[in-house]
Design a protein around this motif. Structure first.
Motif, PDB file in Angstrom:
ATOM      1  N   MET A   1     -15.054   1.620  -3.446  1.00  0.00           N
ATOM      2  CA  MET A   1     -15.450   0.233  -3.235  1.00  0.00           C
ATOM      3  C   MET A   1     -14.653  -0.663  -4.150  1.00  0.00           C
ATOM      4  SD  MET A   1     -19.025  -1.595  -3.313  1.00  0.00           S
ATOM      5  CE  MET A   1     -19.156  -0.919  -1.717  1.00  0.00           C
ATOM      6  N   GLU A   2     -14.262  -1.775  -3.632  1.00  0.00           N
ATOM      7  CA  GLU A   2     -13.324  -2.576  -4.381  1.00  0.00           C
ATOM      8  C   GLU A   2     -13.952  -3.330  -5.537  1.00  0.00           C
ATOM      9  OE1 GLU A   2      -9.948  -3.552  -3.394  1.00  0.00           O
ATOM     10  OE2 GLU A   2      -9.747  -2.222  -1.687  1.00  0.00           O
ATOM     11  N   GLN A   3     -15.121  -3.843  -5.330  1.00  0.00           N
ATOM     12  CA  GLN A   3     -15.696  -4.599  -6.435  1.00  0.00           C
ATOM     13  C   GLN A   3     -16.704  -3.736  -7.152  1.00  0.00           C
ATOM     14  OE1 GLN A   3     -17.595  -8.211  -5.428  1.00  0.00           O
ATOM     15  NE2 GLN A   3     -17.601  -8.947  -7.504  1.00  0.00           N
ATOM     16  N   GLY A 186     -17.796   3.770   3.884  1.00  0.00           N
ATOM     17  CA  GLY A 186     -16.671   4.709   3.807  1.00  0.00           C
ATOM     18  C   GLY A 186     -15.332   3.997   3.854  1.00  0.00           C
ATOM     19  N   CYS A 187     -14.271   4.776   3.671  1.00  0.00           N
ATOM     20  CA  CYS A 187     -12.944   4.184   3.616  1.00  0.00           C
ATOM     21  C   CYS A 187     -11.901   5.203   4.056  1.00  0.00           C
ATOM     22  CB  CYS A 187     -12.662   3.719   2.187  1.00  0.00           C
ATOM     23  SG  CYS A 187     -11.050   2.952   2.060  1.00  0.00           S
ATOM     24  N   ASP A 188     -10.990   4.738   4.913  1.00  0.00           N
ATOM     25  CA  ASP A 188      -9.885   5.600   5.359  1.00  0.00           C
ATOM     26  C   ASP A 188      -8.557   5.167   4.759  1.00  0.00           C
ATOM     27  OD1 ASP A 188     -11.576   6.964   7.019  1.00  0.00           O
ATOM     28  OD2 ASP A 188     -11.047   5.844   8.824  1.00  0.00           O
ATOM     29  N   PHE A 190      -7.347   5.472   1.622  1.00  0.00           N
ATOM     30  CA  PHE A 190      -6.747   6.449   0.704  1.00  0.00           C
ATOM     31  C   PHE A 190      -5.730   5.837  -0.261  1.00  0.00           C
ATOM     32  CE2 PHE A 190      -8.558   9.096   4.011  1.00  0.00           C
ATOM     33  CZ  PHE A 190      -9.172  10.093   3.262  1.00  0.00           C
ATOM     34  N   CYS A 191      -6.130   4.797  -0.961  1.00  0.00           N
ATOM     35  CA  CYS A 191      -5.321   4.331  -2.084  1.00  0.00           C
ATOM     36  C   CYS A 191      -5.260   5.513  -3.051  1.00  0.00           C
ATOM     37  CB  CYS A 191      -5.987   3.127  -2.756  1.00  0.00           C
ATOM     38  SG  CYS A 191      -6.169   1.741  -1.629  1.00  0.00           S
ATOM     39  N   THR A 192      -4.100   5.728  -3.652  1.00  0.00           N
ATOM     40  CA  THR A 192      -3.916   7.001  -4.361  1.00  0.00           C
ATOM     41  C   THR A 192      -4.696   7.089  -5.679  1.00  0.00           C
ATOM     42  OG1 THR A 192      -1.895   6.089  -5.287  1.00  0.00           O
ATOM     43  CG2 THR A 192      -1.658   7.504  -3.344  1.00  0.00           C
ATOM     44  N   PHE A 193      -5.260   5.960  -6.126  1.00  0.00           N
ATOM     45  CA  PHE A 193      -6.053   6.006  -7.366  1.00  0.00           C
ATOM     46  C   PHE A 193      -7.528   6.231  -7.083  1.00  0.00           C
ATOM     47  CE2 PHE A 193      -5.352   1.606  -5.986  1.00  0.00           C
ATOM     48  CZ  PHE A 193      -6.662   1.197  -5.757  1.00  0.00           C
ATOM     49  N   CYS A 194      -7.938   6.122  -5.834  1.00  0.00           N
ATOM     50  CA  CYS A 194      -9.350   5.861  -5.547  1.00  0.00           C
ATOM     51  C   CYS A 194     -10.099   7.081  -5.006  1.00  0.00           C
ATOM     52  CB  CYS A 194      -9.450   4.712  -4.549  1.00  0.00           C
ATOM     53  SG  CYS A 194     -11.151   4.204  -4.273  1.00  0.00           S
ATOM     54  N   VAL A 195     -11.300   7.238  -5.505  1.00  0.00           N
ATOM     55  CA  VAL A 195     -12.114   8.395  -5.174  1.00  0.00           C
ATOM     56  C   VAL A 195     -13.062   8.099  -3.992  1.00  0.00           C
ATOM     57  CG1 VAL A 195     -14.102   7.951  -6.700  1.00  0.00           C
ATOM     58  CG2 VAL A 195     -13.197  10.271  -6.500  1.00  0.00           C
TER      59      VAL A 195
HETATM   60 FE1  SF4 Z   1     -10.774   0.249  -1.671  1.00  0.00          FE
HETATM   61 FE2  SF4 Z   1      -8.474   1.678  -1.523  1.00  0.00          FE
HETATM   62 FE3  SF4 Z   1     -10.657   2.757  -2.631  1.00  0.00          FE
HETATM   63 FE4  SF4 Z   1     -10.581   2.338   0.010  1.00  0.00          FE
HETATM   64  S1  SF4 Z   1      -9.285   3.750  -1.141  1.00  0.00           S
HETATM   65  S2  SF4 Z   1     -12.309   1.872  -1.366  1.00  0.00           S
HETATM   66  S3  SF4 Z   1      -9.359   0.424   0.087  1.00  0.00           S
HETATM   67  S4  SF4 Z   1      -9.537   0.948  -3.398  1.00  0.00           S
END
Ligand code: SF4
Ligand code: 5AD
Length: 474
Positions: A1-3, A186-188, A190-195
């Motif tokens: 989640m972004e925020q 959910g999220c598709d 896949f920013c490389t830092f994000c879980v």
């Molecule tokens: Fe946000 Fe990217 Fe994480 Fe998805 S993968 S929740 S777009 S930061």
């Protein structure tokens, strides 16, 4: 989640759900970490447990059940859970010595990501429930009460929205004049830092009919402002009642027609999903508040690429230009990460540059934290901690300056404020500006739920003071 706003206070026990609960014999203490989605989920869980006779308490000592609704976004957030569990274990032992039982549960993203491992590291934990399994919470608690250690993190994709309120029960969740409404999970990306794609799973949109039914119940219960929630809220899509494919823009146009709902917001967005219809909604809907959380994370194209953001700094700036053209008074908010693997001094200067160009009213900034299982964690060019510290300090100094300047720029302006709650001092109430700022006003000007027009006299560090409230407090 972004925020990701740190929320460590227990959710207020004031809940209309309590009134409808059967004989409340047991007490649950809930601590919520992380994003608004968790705040929303904590309320759902409270309601589900209320139906089972659990009353919310804000005193952990008197609880029969403690739930930690956790966040896994950065290592610090996840580790906090274990230190908290250590403290709760002591309470459990004290209670046990007095013949009382205390169940300990972990929910949220740490539960989803670590599952059984939590009980291995913290054996005092009795139950672990992931976000997609909350509808099973009451039965999990029952099993835990009979002595079983329960881990529920598996789910079928078709069950994904099972845990959300069924429309006929939605009114129970009313807790004031503002409410969250989950439309997407959910999220598709896949920013490389994000879980998040791993903890919250694949991106999925809630059907229009369910969203409209829940919004209607909320409006009937007196809610004036609804914030649509999703990890990638602007990726929401679904079939409208007109048989056409809707995006978030179309959904907002429909919600704006709903009687009673005076204000609409949504969070949190990805730049790639800012569609034309969503920008049109900002242009055409006075109900859609002029505030947009649109994270960019970094200003260097090289780093944006390594982060798999799939847009450049120039794309982002062009997008903001279009949004500002549609809604000139819009305030921008963002998230930033410093020290992503491979970030050089020049890359970081690009982040500073984009911040200067955009001029943010609000922002959240973090040091990169490697998360297990994400591609970023496996990269080999990690930035040294002291370099991350220095960069974060510089970035935050700039962002703070911009935030303060934005607050100061409201002084002398007239604006509509939605009154949300009593103020700290007698004779005062607190509301929100269109830009999500807290505004302290004289309680004679209106009641909770009213939208009143005030002029801003002063900008404090955390809130604005409306003119007559300034006199009341002096
Ligand atoms: Fe946000 Fe990217 Fe994480 Fe998805 S993968 S929740 S777009 S930061
Ligand atoms: N390290 C640091 N910050 C992160 N975020 C997400 N993952 C990480 C990470 N591994 C930040 C991003 C995101 C916000 C919710 O948290 O800025 O938008």
């Amino acid at each position: 989640m972004e925020q990701n706003i740190a929320l460590e206070q227990p959710i207020s026990p004031a809940s209309s759900a309590q009134a409808e609960a059967p004989a409340a014999t047991k007490k649950v203490f809930m601590k919520t970490y992380g994003c608004q989605m968790n705040v929303y989920d904590s309320q759902l869980m409270t309601d589900a447990l209320a139906a089972d006779g659990y009353r919310l308490t804000d005193n952990m000592e008197e609880a029969d059940l403690v739930l930690l609704n956790t966040c896994h976004i950065r290592e610090k957030a996840a580790e906090k859970v274990y230190s908290e569990l250590g403290r709760i274990r002591k309470l459990k032992e004290e209670k046990a010595a007095n013949g009382q039982e205390l169940l300990i549960g972990v929910t949220g993203c740490v539960a989803q990501a670590e599952g059984q491992e939590i009980i291995r590291r913290a054996p005092a934990v009795d139950l672990v429930v992931g976000p997609q399994s909350y509808h099973r919470l009451p039965s999990v608690v029952k099993r835990a009460r009979s002595g079983e250690k329960v881990v529920e993190t598996e789910y079928a994709i078709e069950d994904k929205f099972e845990h959300l309120p069924q429309p006929e029960k939605a009114a129970v969740r009313h807790r004031g004049v503002t409410a969250f409404l989950t439309v997407q999970e959910g999220c598709d990306k896949f920013c490389t830092f994000c879980v998040v794609p791993y903890t919250r799973g694949a991106e999925i949109s809630r059907p229009v009919s369910q969203i409209l039914a829940e919004a209607e119940r909320l409006a009937e219960a007196g809610v004036r402002e609804v914030t649509l929630l999703g990890q990638n809220v602007n990726a929401w899509h679904g079939e409208g009642p007109d048989g056409k494919e809707w995006g978030l823009g179309e959904l907002l146009f429909r919600l704006a027609e709903m009687p009673g709902l005076a204000r609409l917001r949504y969070t949190t967005s990805h730049p790639r999903d800012m569609t034309d219809s969503l920008i049109a909604a900002h242009r055409d809907l006075p109900q859609l508040m002029p505030y947009l959380h649109l994270p960019v994370q970094a200003g260097s194209d090289r780093i944006l690429k390594a982060m798999n953001r799939r847009h450049t700094a120039a794309d982002y700036l062009r997008l903001i230009e279009r949004i500002r053209k549609a809604r000139p008074d819009i305030a921008m908010s963002g998230d930033f990460i410093v020290g992503f693997p491979g970030e050089t001094d020049e890359d970081f200067e690009e982040t500073m540059r984009i911040v200067r160009e955009v001029n943010y009213a609000q922002a959240f900034s973090f040091k990169y934290s490697p998360r297990p299982g994400t591609p970023g964690a496996a990269m080999d060019n990690h930035v040294e901690e002291h370099v991350k510290d220095e960069r974060l300090q510089r970035l935050q100094a700039l962002l703070n300056e911009q935030q303060q300047a934005f607050a100061t720029s409201r002084v002398g302006l007239e604006m509509d404020v939605l009154i949300e709650k009593p103020g700290r001092l007698p004779g005062q109430v607190v509301g929100r500006s269109p830009w999500l700022q807290a505004v302290v006003i004289d309680s004679e000007l209106g009641d909770i739920g009213d939208i009143v027009r005030v002029r801003i006299a002063k900008a404090g560090p955390h809130s604005l003071l409306a003119e007559s409230a300034g006199m009341a407090s002096s």
